[in-house]
Design an enzyme around this catalytic site. Sequence first.
Site, PDB file in Angstrom:
ATOM      1  CG  HIS A  13      -1.992  -1.111   1.053  1.00  0.00           C
ATOM      2  ND1 HIS A  13      -3.113  -0.980   0.266  1.00  0.00           N
ATOM      3  CD2 HIS A  13      -2.014  -2.365   1.533  1.00  0.00           C
ATOM      4  CE1 HIS A  13      -3.805  -2.110   0.303  1.00  0.00           C
ATOM      5  NE2 HIS A  13      -3.154  -2.967   1.061  1.00  0.00           N
ATOM      6  NE  ARG A  22      -2.324   4.446  -6.742  1.00  0.00           N
ATOM      7  CZ  ARG A  22      -3.127   3.879  -5.844  1.00  0.00           C
ATOM      8  NH1 ARG A  22      -3.835   2.820  -6.166  1.00  0.00           N
ATOM      9  NH2 ARG A  22      -3.214   4.357  -4.616  1.00  0.00           N
ATOM     10  N   GLY A  44     -12.508  -2.415  -3.011  1.00  0.00           N
ATOM     11  CA  GLY A  44     -11.091  -2.686  -2.714  1.00  0.00           C
ATOM     12  C   GLY A  44     -10.424  -1.408  -2.254  1.00  0.00           C
ATOM     13  CD  GLU A  66      -8.914  -3.953   1.206  1.00  0.00           C
ATOM     14  OE1 GLU A  66      -8.967  -3.249   0.182  1.00  0.00           O
ATOM     15  OE2 GLU A  66      -8.382  -5.077   1.217  1.00  0.00           O
ATOM     16  CD  GLU A  95     -17.505 -13.142  -5.393  1.00  0.00           C
ATOM     17  OE1 GLU A  95     -18.234 -14.138  -5.222  1.00  0.00           O
ATOM     18  OE2 GLU A  95     -16.449 -13.157  -6.044  1.00  0.00           O
ATOM     19  CD  GLU A 109      -4.911   0.662  -8.695  1.00  0.00           C
ATOM     20  OE1 GLU A 109      -5.156  -0.310  -9.463  1.00  0.00           O
ATOM     21  OE2 GLU A 109      -3.869   0.804  -8.051  1.00  0.00           O
ATOM     22  CD  GLU A 118      -3.556  -6.454  -9.164  1.00  0.00           C
ATOM     23  OE1 GLU A 118      -4.182  -6.660  -8.120  1.00  0.00           O
ATOM     24  OE2 GLU A 118      -2.701  -5.570  -9.281  1.00  0.00           O
TER      25      GLU A 118
HETATM   26  C1  LIG Z   1      -4.813  -2.356  -6.109  1.00  0.00           C
HETATM   27  S1  LIG Z   1      -5.327  -2.269  -4.434  1.00  0.00           S
HETATM   28  C2  LIG Z   1      -6.025  -0.645  -4.372  1.00  0.00           C
HETATM   29  C3  LIG Z   1      -6.182  -0.108  -2.966  1.00  0.00           C
HETATM   30  C4  LIG Z   1      -6.723   1.330  -2.870  1.00  0.00           C
HETATM   31  N1  LIG Z   1      -8.015   1.447  -3.527  1.00  0.00           N
HETATM   32  C5  LIG Z   1      -5.768   2.327  -3.487  1.00  0.00           C
HETATM   33  O1  LIG Z   1      -6.086   2.828  -4.572  1.00  0.00           O
HETATM   34  O2  LIG Z   1      -4.705   2.588  -2.916  1.00  0.00           O
HETATM   35  C6  LIG Z   1      -6.749  -3.310  -4.488  1.00  0.00           C
HETATM   36  C7  LIG Z   1      -7.396  -3.595  -3.140  1.00  0.00           C
HETATM   37  O3  LIG Z   1      -8.609  -4.300  -3.379  1.00  0.00           O
HETATM   38  C8  LIG Z   1      -8.791  -5.287  -2.389  1.00  0.00           C
HETATM   39  N2  LIG Z   1      -9.702  -6.297  -2.983  1.00  0.00           N
HETATM   40  C9  LIG Z   1      -9.461  -7.074  -4.058  1.00  0.00           C
HETATM   41  N3  LIG Z   1     -10.539  -7.826  -4.362  1.00  0.00           N
HETATM   42  C10 LIG Z   1     -11.490  -7.522  -3.425  1.00  0.00           C
HETATM   43  C11 LIG Z   1     -12.817  -7.981  -3.170  1.00  0.00           C
HETATM   44  N4  LIG Z   1     -13.375  -8.907  -3.960  1.00  0.00           N
HETATM   45  N5  LIG Z   1     -13.496  -7.457  -2.141  1.00  0.00           N
HETATM   46  C12 LIG Z   1     -12.917  -6.509  -1.331  1.00  0.00           C
HETATM   47  N6  LIG Z   1     -11.657  -6.035  -1.505  1.00  0.00           N
HETATM   48  C13 LIG Z   1     -10.954  -6.539  -2.544  1.00  0.00           C
HETATM   49  C14 LIG Z   1      -7.381  -5.773  -2.096  1.00  0.00           C
HETATM   50  O4  LIG Z   1      -7.301  -6.391  -0.822  1.00  0.00           O
HETATM   51  C15 LIG Z   1      -6.583  -4.468  -2.193  1.00  0.00           C
HETATM   52  O5  LIG Z   1      -6.481  -3.826  -0.934  1.00  0.00           O
END
Ligand SMILES: C[S@@+](CC[C@H](N)C(=O)[O-])C[C@H]1O[C@@H](n2cnc3c(N)ncnc32)[C@H](O)[C@@H]1O
Length: 317
Positions: A13, A22, A44, A66, A95, A109, A118
Amino acid sequence: MAQNNSYDHLAVHRWMLRDTVRNEAYRQAIFRVVKPGDVVLDVGAGTGILSIFAAQAGARRVFAVERSAIAEVAKRIIRTNGFENVIEVVAGDLEDVSLPEKVDVIVSEWMGGLGVDENMFAPVVMARGRYLKPGGKMIPARVTALVAPAYVDEMDEGLAYWRSRPHGIDLSDISTLTANESHMLQSDVRPEDLVAPAQPLWSHDASEITLEETDAGYGAKLHFTAERDGRIAALATWFVADMGGGISLTNAPDQPPTHWGRLLLPLDRTLEVKRGMPVDVTVNCLPAGPSKSEFEWDVQVGDTLDRHSTYRQRPSE
Ligand SMILES: C[S@@+](CC[C@H](N)C(=O)[O-])C[C@H]1O[C@@H](n2cnc3c(N)ncnc32)[C@H](O)[C@@H]1O
């Protein structure tokens, strides 16, 4: 429930939070798209930075969903910034959670090196079906992946050593394993490394795509013409995101660096090309379970077909 993955840890993070290209693209798009009084869903949310932008833009309520342990850090940062009455951190997988109202904007993101790799896009599209009001907005709105045949010195020289039978031992297995490591994600690619102009690989409209399409995988066959005499040792890929509100975000080689770097799909050997020669490229991306993807690609120059490879990326492990 929190997953046991790298998103639990602050390091990944911190890395994303230091990416000002970004962050600024998201901040500007959120300020243009989110209207005062809107309800926003951040899929997320990580440390909550995009949720805070939405609150600053005037959102009435923000749901920050999250699933990893970083949700606890998000709660702290949101409180420190005085937005705890606007932003509700919902700890859990998208979900599994249930939100009490529909939203005007979904922000997320979810981009990877090939735009979509991803496997976070499917939850975002699911969220759209469940929670977005008719006419609601998605940030980003559309993401397009691009590809170009390339020769990148650093990568090719590194792999050449393992193919050179050091001490008389065949270490080509190390070359194959190295070529498939995820550090290829952060490769430095310069515009002059490209042997032909980039072409779109695939493009996804976040408001239009169906859940079935996000689950099905993506593929493309492209025909390039070498622009100059040179060598091809990889396919270089990147993406361009239309964030909405006229803002775009890209990790293209001629643009300021981001934490994504560029994803390189290496060949087994270096191919010589002459200006005007056809270069045929096939790339497939097959979602292979939560947070991982499987790539296949091949490159044909003249009569020489180089390699049908598989590459597994596990960004969350
Ligand atoms: C690429 S990071 C982006 C974090 C934040 N939004 C940022 O821009 O700094 C993606 C985040 O989505 C969370 N994530 C991925 N799939 C998810 C899901 N199905 N439900 C909840 N969180 C999810 C991951 O744990 C991660 O913290």
